[in-house]
Design an enzyme around this catalytic site. Structure first.
Site, short mmCIF file in Angstrom:
data_model
loop_
_atom_site.label_atom_id
_atom_site.label_comp_id
_atom_site.label_asym_id
_atom_site.label_seq_id
_atom_site.Cartn_x
_atom_site.Cartn_y
_atom_site.Cartn_z
CB VAL A 86 -0.93 0.01 1.24
CG1 VAL A 86 -1.85 -1.18 1.22
CG2 VAL A 86 -0.12 0.05 2.54
CG ASN A 87 -1.01 4.56 -1.37
OD1 ASN A 87 -1.80 3.63 -1.20
ND2 ASN A 87 -1.04 5.33 -2.43
N PRO A 89 3.01 7.32 2.13
CG PRO A 89 0.98 8.43 2.26
CD PRO A 89 1.64 7.13 2.56
CB THR A 90 6.32 12.41 2.66
OG1 THR A 90 7.19 11.68 1.78
CG2 THR A 90 7.15 13.24 3.62
CG LEU A 223 19.84 3.38 -7.36
CD1 LEU A 223 18.49 2.67 -7.49
CD2 LEU A 223 20.71 3.07 -8.58
CB CYS A 272 10.83 5.37 -4.77
SG CYS A 272 9.50 4.21 -5.01
CD GLN A 274 11.12 15.29 -2.80
OE1 GLN A 274 11.83 16.04 -3.46
NE2 GLN A 274 9.85 15.52 -2.59
NE ARG A 342 3.48 7.06 -8.33
CZ ARG A 342 3.47 5.83 -7.79
NH1 ARG A 342 2.80 5.61 -6.68
NH2 ARG A 342 4.12 4.84 -8.35
P1 NAI Z 1 0.37 2.94 -5.59
O1 NAI Z 1 -0.17 4.19 -5.04
O2 NAI Z 1 0.46 2.76 -7.08
O3 NAI Z 1 -0.45 1.69 -5.03
C1 NAI Z 1 -0.84 1.54 -3.70
C2 NAI Z 1 -2.26 0.98 -3.69
O4 NAI Z 1 -2.61 0.62 -2.36
C3 NAI Z 1 -3.33 1.98 -4.16
O5 NAI Z 1 -4.02 1.45 -5.29
C4 NAI Z 1 -4.25 2.13 -2.94
O6 NAI Z 1 -5.61 2.30 -3.30
C5 NAI Z 1 -4.01 0.83 -2.20
N1 NAI Z 1 -4.31 0.88 -0.77
C6 NAI Z 1 -3.94 1.81 0.15
N2 NAI Z 1 -4.39 1.46 1.37
C7 NAI Z 1 -5.06 0.29 1.23
C8 NAI Z 1 -5.73 -0.58 2.12
N3 NAI Z 1 -5.78 -0.31 3.44
N4 NAI Z 1 -6.32 -1.70 1.62
C9 NAI Z 1 -6.25 -1.98 0.30
N5 NAI Z 1 -5.62 -1.20 -0.59
C10 NAI Z 1 -5.01 -0.09 -0.14
O7 NAI Z 1 1.83 2.76 -4.95
P2 NAI Z 1 3.06 1.90 -5.50
O8 NAI Z 1 3.89 2.70 -6.43
O9 NAI Z 1 2.58 0.56 -5.93
O10 NAI Z 1 3.92 1.76 -4.18
C11 NAI Z 1 3.52 0.93 -3.11
C12 NAI Z 1 4.69 0.83 -2.15
O11 NAI Z 1 5.80 0.24 -2.82
C13 NAI Z 1 5.18 2.18 -1.62
O12 NAI Z 1 5.62 1.97 -0.29
C14 NAI Z 1 6.36 2.48 -2.50
O13 NAI Z 1 7.26 3.31 -1.83
C15 NAI Z 1 6.94 1.10 -2.74
N6 NAI Z 1 7.70 0.94 -3.96
C16 NAI Z 1 7.34 1.54 -5.14
C17 NAI Z 1 8.08 1.35 -6.29
C18 NAI Z 1 7.68 2.01 -7.57
O14 NAI Z 1 8.48 1.98 -8.51
N7 NAI Z 1 6.51 2.58 -7.70
C19 NAI Z 1 9.26 0.49 -6.32
C20 NAI Z 1 9.53 -0.13 -5.07
C21 NAI Z 1 8.78 0.12 -3.94
#
Ligand code: NAI
Length: 480
Positions: A86-87, A89-90, A223, A272, A274, A342
């Site tokens: 899940v998200n 955020p900061t 990175l 990611c 920042q 983002r």
């Molecule tokens: P995203 O915002 O695309 O997806 C997160 C999803 O979680 C959203 O669709 C949201 O509706 C859902 N969500 C939030 N709370 C929820 C809950 N209680 N129950 C069910 N669903 C819920 O975010 P993203 O990019 O997939 O990142 C997720 C995590 O992975 C973050 O911690 C990020 O820092 C990390 N991350 C991201 C990378 C990237 O390239 N985007 C790479 C490596 C790690």
């Protein structure tokens, strides 16, 4: 049959689970999310995110052993292994605002897991989290456990957007952190068995929980630091007449340094870098390590400096004002081959130009008009919340229009700013573009993608990051 449930169907949850499902036909994988629109999109032919190769992977296993659902509780309660993606955020308010990770979504997912579970679970941190989050999650789960046993693992995701599918199929490494107890080791082995379907054993690293959590923050900080290092050099190159591409090439030939991630640009972006560095800074400060915190903070400061420097170059080159002038913005996504905007540097550059009253015509092959308008009106950090919880963008910014292609964006423009390195920007018909622009016609290449000599021959005044300056720019006021 082993059952996996992943909470969070975003950029990480969707692709990672699709690749697990494809490589492990004997495992049932269900991805759940609170966002109904996201899940509907995953269940349609129009996936909610653009990622090369993703469509093909999803097509092969959707409905076979890969499912997308909003029935979170049912699938969590049935799963053996639960990934939480899940998200994170900061925080924008309260203790640690502007730096610390906001674990609201993580905590609510953990509480829900505790509420609905009827059997033992392995809970896997896939989201990037502060060091020691696993301990907090463990406490939430065990204090509400009703006799159910939980094992927490940290399995941070290292995929890069734009090459996510490739990265997931052939990862440099898979990292699994867990408790060094018999049950912890058993859980680590269970997750290892999943990845072992396609990842060679020697690429699966196991560590303790805290090392795994910190490794993800450290990797992103390293990175981003490389980018800020080369961007800092780019400013010096412009001041001295050196060419940053030549410097990067020469430096990168050192096998101790290596050639990757040494391209100078208008700045790094993405969800990611920042966020993770701010989080790292906060953790350092909380541990009394002010010098370490300041060291990493500087990586972000140089990134902000680079974006400001670019805006200043544009304005100072164009007679110190862009008021009322049309500027074509080429590319808005934070890098090529993704529609993800983002923290894209384009947001700060566009806001900077709008601050000087420019009119912007923005073209990006993947980012949607709605998303661009939202990005330009949203407050810092608001983007990192589930879509239905984000503030609605009231009306778009008046001085911004979204163009269908690069030619429309550049028509009658005084200048072009290339802000994403999309391949198509290398092969545009720049003669045609020049003929349709106001003169003098400027190109500010924030990604060093154009052939500078060719464009100068056509008649453009060209600025490229870190390259010897166009004679025109040499006579302009120095930029901060
Ligand atoms: P995203 O915002 O695309 O997806 C997160 C999803 O979680 C959203 O669709 C949201 O509706 C859902 N969500 C939030 N709370 C929820 C809950 N209680 N129950 C069910 N669903 C819920 O975010 P993203 O990019 O997939 O990142 C997720 C995590 O992975 C973050 O911690 C990020 O820092 C990390 N991350 C991201 C990378 C990237 O390239 N985007 C790479 C490596 C790690």
């Amino acid at each position: 049959m082993v059952k996996i449930c992943c909470i969070g169907a975003g950029y990480v949850g969707g692709p990672t689970m699709a690749v697990i499902a494809l490589n492990c036909p004997s495992i049932e994988v269900v991805v759940v999310d609170i966002s109904v629109t996201r899940i509907s999109a995953w269940n349609s032919d129009q996936l909610p995110i653009y990622e090369p190769g993703l469509n093909e992977v999803v097509k092969q296993c959707k409905g076979r052993n890969l499912f997308f659902s909003t029935d979170i509780e049912k699938h969590v309660s049935e799963a053996d292994i639960i990934f939480v993606s899940v998200n994170t955020p900061t925080k924008t308010r309260g203790l640690g605002a502007g730096k610390a990770a906001d674990l609201t979504y993580w905590e609510s997912a953990a509480r829900m897991i505790a509420d609905v579970s009827k059997s033992n679970k392995i809970v896997v941190e896939k989201s990037t989290v502060p060091v020691k989050t696993a301990e907090a999650i463990e406490r939430i789960l065990t204090h509400n456990s009703k006799g159910i046993k939980y094992q927490i693992l940290s399995n941070p995701e290292f995929l890069a957007e734009g090459t996510a599918i490739q990265d997931l199929f052939k990862p440099d490494r898979v990292l699994i952190g867990g408790r060094e107890t018999p049950d912890g080791l058993k859980a680590i082995q269970a997750l290892k068995d999943v990845y072992a379907h396609w990842v060679p054993e020697d690429r699966i690293i196991t560590t303790n929980l805290w090392s795994a959590e910190l490794s993800k923050l450290a990797a992103n900080a390293f990175l981003a630091q490389r980018i800020s290092s080369v961007n800092a050099m780019s400013a010096l190159c412009e001041a001295t007449g050196a060419d940053v591409s030549q410097v990067s090439h020469a430096v990168g030939k050192d096998s101790r340094i290596g050639p990757k991630f040494l391209n100078a640009s208008v700045g790094f972006g993405g969800s990611c870098f920042q966020k993770d560095i701010l989080n790292l800074v906060y953790i350092c400060e909380c541990n009394g390590l002010a010098e370490v915190a300041n060291y990493w903070k500087q990586v972000i400061k140089v990134n902000d400096y680079q974006k400001n420097r670019f805006v200043n170059r544009v304005v100072s080159s164009m007679f110190n004002t862009v008021s009322g002038k049309k500027i074509g913005i080429m590319g808005f996504a934070f890098k090529k081959d993704t529609g993800d905007t983002r923290e894209t540097p384009a947001i700060d550059v566009c806001k900077g130009l709008l601050g000087d009253k420019a009119r912007l015509s923005i073209y990006d092959p993947q980012a949607t008009a709605d998303q661009i308008q939202r990005d330009l009106t949203m407050n810092k950090f608001d983007w990192d919340h589930p879509i239905h919880l984000q503030p609605m963008s009231p009306t778009g910014v008046k001085q911004v229009s979204i163009a269908w292609d690069a030619y429309e964006a550049s028509k009658d423009a005084h200048a072009l700013c290339i802000l994403t390195e999309w391949d198509e920007f290398k092969t545009l018909d720049y003669r045609r573009i020049f003929d349709n622009m106001q003169k003098p016609a400027f190109v500010f290449d924030g990604r060093n993608v154009v052939n500078v000599e060719m464009l100068r021959d056509i008649g453009f005044i060209v600025y490229s990051i870190g390259k010897p300056l166009d004679p025109w720019l040499k006579n302009m006021p120095a930029v901060a």
